[in-house]
Design a protein around this motif. Structure first.
Motif, mmCIF file in Angstrom:
data_model
loop_
_atom_site.group_PDB
_atom_site.id
_atom_site.type_symbol
_atom_site.label_atom_id
_atom_site.label_comp_id
_atom_site.label_asym_id
_atom_site.label_seq_id
_atom_site.Cartn_x
_atom_site.Cartn_y
_atom_site.Cartn_z
ATOM 1 N N PHE A 233 0.850 -1.188 0.000
ATOM 2 C CA PHE A 233 0.000 0.000 0.000
ATOM 3 C C PHE A 233 0.883 1.234 0.000
ATOM 4 O O PHE A 233 2.078 1.163 0.300
ATOM 5 N N CYS A 234 0.248 2.390 -0.329
ATOM 6 C CA CYS A 234 0.973 3.659 -0.173
ATOM 7 C C CYS A 234 1.217 3.852 1.339
ATOM 8 O O CYS A 234 0.352 3.518 2.158
ATOM 9 N N HIS B 265 -5.095 4.267 7.465
ATOM 10 C CA HIS B 265 -6.049 3.173 7.667
ATOM 11 C C HIS B 265 -5.853 2.539 9.062
ATOM 12 O O HIS B 265 -6.838 2.258 9.771
ATOM 13 N N LEU B 266 -4.625 2.303 9.424
ATOM 14 C CA LEU B 266 -4.335 1.684 10.733
ATOM 15 C C LEU B 266 -4.685 2.611 11.882
ATOM 16 O O LEU B 266 -5.079 2.158 12.960
ATOM 17 N N ASN B 267 -4.535 3.914 11.633
ATOM 18 C CA ASN B 267 -4.881 4.882 12.689
ATOM 19 C C ASN B 267 -6.383 4.910 12.939
ATOM 20 O O ASN B 267 -6.843 5.106 14.063
ATOM 21 N N VAL B 268 -7.136 4.716 11.886
ATOM 22 C CA VAL B 268 -8.605 4.808 12.004
ATOM 23 C C VAL B 268 -9.200 3.499 12.490
ATOM 24 O O VAL B 268 -10.108 3.471 13.322
ATOM 25 N N ASN B 269 -8.693 2.348 12.020
ATOM 26 C CA ASN B 269 -9.262 1.036 12.345
ATOM 27 C C ASN B 269 -8.548 0.429 13.567
ATOM 28 O O ASN B 269 -7.359 0.111 13.493
ATOM 29 N N GLN C 166 -9.111 -2.479 14.830
ATOM 30 C CA GLN C 166 -8.924 -3.931 14.713
ATOM 31 C C GLN C 166 -7.584 -4.301 14.081
ATOM 32 O O GLN C 166 -7.152 -5.456 14.192
ATOM 33 N N ARG C 167 -6.954 -3.417 13.433
ATOM 34 C CA ARG C 167 -5.631 -3.677 12.837
ATOM 35 C C ARG C 167 -5.682 -4.889 11.900
ATOM 36 O O ARG C 167 -5.029 -5.898 12.129
ATOM 37 N N GLN C 168 -6.466 -4.770 10.819
ATOM 38 C CA GLN C 168 -6.546 -5.845 9.826
ATOM 39 C C GLN C 168 -6.142 -5.317 8.443
ATOM 40 O O GLN C 168 -6.225 -4.137 8.156
ATOM 41 N N CYS C 169 -5.734 -6.249 7.597
ATOM 42 C CA CYS C 169 -5.326 -5.897 6.229
ATOM 43 C C CYS C 169 -6.572 -5.495 5.446
ATOM 44 O O CYS C 169 -7.568 -6.231 5.435
ATOM 45 N N PRO C 170 -6.550 -4.364 4.715
ATOM 46 C CA PRO C 170 -7.721 -3.923 3.941
ATOM 47 C C PRO C 170 -8.091 -4.905 2.829
ATOM 48 O O PRO C 170 -9.257 -4.961 2.419
ATOM 49 N N MET C 171 -7.078 -5.717 2.376
ATOM 50 C CA MET C 171 -7.362 -6.595 1.245
ATOM 51 C C MET C 171 -7.805 -7.986 1.719
ATOM 52 O O MET C 171 -8.901 -8.445 1.401
ATOM 53 N N CYS C 172 -6.948 -8.680 2.516
ATOM 54 C CA CYS C 172 -7.239 -10.065 2.914
ATOM 55 C C CYS C 172 -7.942 -10.161 4.264
ATOM 56 O O CYS C 172 -8.315 -11.251 4.725
#
Length: 545
Positions: free
Chosen positions: A34-35, A42-46, A48-54
């Motif tokens: 990812f960029c 994304h990690l700051n907002v989520n 749950q700390r999960q991969c956006p793709m898998c």
């Protein structure tokens, strides 16, 4: 093995989050890229700390590792796309003839000005230095142009701002102080304006030449069309003439055969008479021969002597020595050919006259008498078609147009082309007809000859026809014209007169040089003690087939 184009396909270098080409690409533990900014946000907002793709979950915040390979490949891909975009932009500008900015590194923008000092073209943004920096404001700016090097003097590396009229070439300021020092030098703009005006004039001349040639093509096409029409008419007329001539030849041949046949039949009948007469004499002679033979065999002396006197006279026969049957046909064909030649000559003259008359009748015009030109002794009909000589002057005002000598002009004039009209002269003992130019002397009695502006023929008292040349030309006509046709071909310089009823040419003036308006001319002549009181009548032309 995958090709380079497939490895560099766009979807391989797009960030799953921002859907744009990777910027500072990083890899997370599950292996996806990812960029850096995108995955960080994304990690700051989520929580749950999960991969956006898998959607793989991580126990703790994943460590971001810079992916050097992906970073380099994305950079190459971005550069390739940018290059294609620039190339496409340049091609588009090239197709429209626009000059592009030489300073722009990405997509090139249309240039606003070109600098003859820097030899560079600038867009509006990159032109700011030439407007702000003192030194650069002195540079020579022009409207955007390509090939700036060609606008510089190769010897002095200066702008070509002047024009040497002596050598007919562009020069710079330094040239005027060296190799062109004593030459006639003018500003480039001045010479440009002069040359542009000259080009405009040349272009106008070329356009005029084009127009003239296009008109010439139309004229030639019309000429071909008219030629075809004339050819068809001439063919039809020729067919008519030759058909008539062929019929005349066939008729003459039939007459010749009849003459030969009749002559042979006469000879045959005469011979049959001679043969019959000879056969009768032979019969008589045979009878006498039998009597003589019988008497010569008798032995009775008394009988022979008593019968002899009755047999002694010669039998009634004639001398056939000089009797001949003449069957010579010598000269028959020659005489027939001589007669045929004479007949064909008359027929051809007649037929050609008919064809010629039909040809000129195509140019018939409507002519009327002009009252303002009529001699005061002449009386015109209300329709302007008849004129006769009165006994006294008309109570009318005289004017400069009015003619002397019992004459009148047609109201219509002609200064080009061909025209034809017909005049009835039946019953008149004297008349003159033809055409006259506009500037004739209308008040003096002059000879109606070409030298004085008249082209006429006339009938004089005593039935003498003349063409009024200098001297006049006597005309021998086979018949007395009842209707006279007048034909004029202005450009050809031809005036012809025809006996309409006989379809015969009376006379032609040829080689005339017409430069003025021509008017139909009519002269009723004197009254001849009342014998010449019949009017001249302008007739409508009968276009007979």
């Amino acid at each position: 093995m995958a090709t380079a184009s497939s490895l560099l396909s766009e979807d391989r270098f797009l960030c799953f989050i921002c859907l744009d080409v990777f910027t500072d690409p990083v890899t997370i533990p599950c292996g996806h890229n990812f960029c850096k900014n995108c995955i960080t946000e994304h990690l700051n907002v989520n929580v749950q700390r999960q991969c956006p793709m898998c959607k793989e979950l991580f126990d703790r915040r994943p460590e971001l590792r810079i992916n050097t390979f992906i970073s380099e490949m994305a950079a190459q891909f971005r550069q390739s796309v940018q290059k294609k975009t620039c190339s496409s932009s340049e091609e588009q500008h090239a197709n429209t003839g626009e000059v592009l900015c030489d300073v722009c590194t990405g997509t090139k923008v249309k240039a606003l000005k070109s600098c003859l000092v820097c030899l560079v073209s600038y867009c509006e943004a990159h032109l700011e230095l030439h407007q702000k920096v003192t030194v650069m404001t002195r540079h020579k700016l022009t409207d955007p142009v390509e090939n700036l090097e060609s606008r510089m003097c190769k010897r002095h590396d200066r702008p070509l701002e002047l024009f040497c009229k002596t050598d007919q070439m562009c020069v710079c300021q330094f040239c005027t102080e060296s190799s062109h020092k004593l030459h006639l030098i003018v500003p480039l703009l001045e010479e440009y304006k002069g040359k542009k005006a000259e080009l405009g004039k040349t272009e106008a001349e070329v356009q005029q030449m084009i127009q003239e040639r296009q008109l010439k093509i139309q004229e030639l096409k019309r000429s071909v069309k008219l030629s075809k029409e004339d050819a068809d008419k001439e063919t039809a007329a020729s067919l008519q003439v030759f058909t008539s001539l062929i019929k005349s030849v066939e008729r003459s041949l039939a007459e010749l055969i009849d003459v030969i046949t009749e002559k042979h039949q006469t000879t045959e009948k005469q011979t049959e008479g001679f043969i019959k007469e000879l056969e009768e004499e032979i019969s008589e002679l045979k009878k006498r021969s039998s009597e003589l033979e019988q008497l010569s065999r008798t032995k009775d002396h008394l009988q022979l002597l008593q019968s002899f006197p009755s047999l002694n006279p010669a039998p009634p026969t004639k001398d056939w020595t000089e009797v001949r049957v003449h069957s010579s046909y010598e000269g028959t064909m020659r005489r027939a050919l001589a007669q045929l030649e004479e007949t064909l000559g008359k027929e051809m003259k007649k037929l050609c006259g008919v064809v010629e008359l039909k040809r000129v009748q195509q140019f018939a015009v409507d002519v009327t008498f002009d009252p303002e030109t009529a001699n005061l002794y002449l009386i015109l009909s209300d329709d302007g078609k008849q004129v006769r000589l009165g006994d006294k002057k008309q109570n009318l005002l005289d004017n400069p147009k009015r003619l002397s000598c019992n004459s009148v002009l047609g109201k219509q004039f002609f200064s080009l082309g061909r025209f034809y009209y017909e005049v009835q002269v039946k019953g008149k003992t004297a008349w003159a007809l033809g055409v006259a130019r506009e500037t004739i002397n209308r008040k003096s009695i002059l000879s109606l000859c070409p030298m004085n502006g008249f082209w006429t023929v006339c009938l004089s008292i005593g039935d003498q026809y003349n063409a009024l040349t200098v001297p006049s030309t006597p005309l021998t006509l086979k018949s007395r014209p009842q209707k006279v046709g007048v034909f004029v071909d202005y450009e050809e310089g031809l005036v012809s007169f025809y006996d309409v009823d006989a379809a015969a040419l009376i006379y032609s003036f040829s080689g005339c040089n017409f430069t003025e308006k021509l008017y139909p001319y009519f002269n009723s002549c004197h009254n001849d003690a009342g014998k010449n009181s019949t009017p001249l009548i302008i007739c409508s032309v009968n276009h007979s087939d």
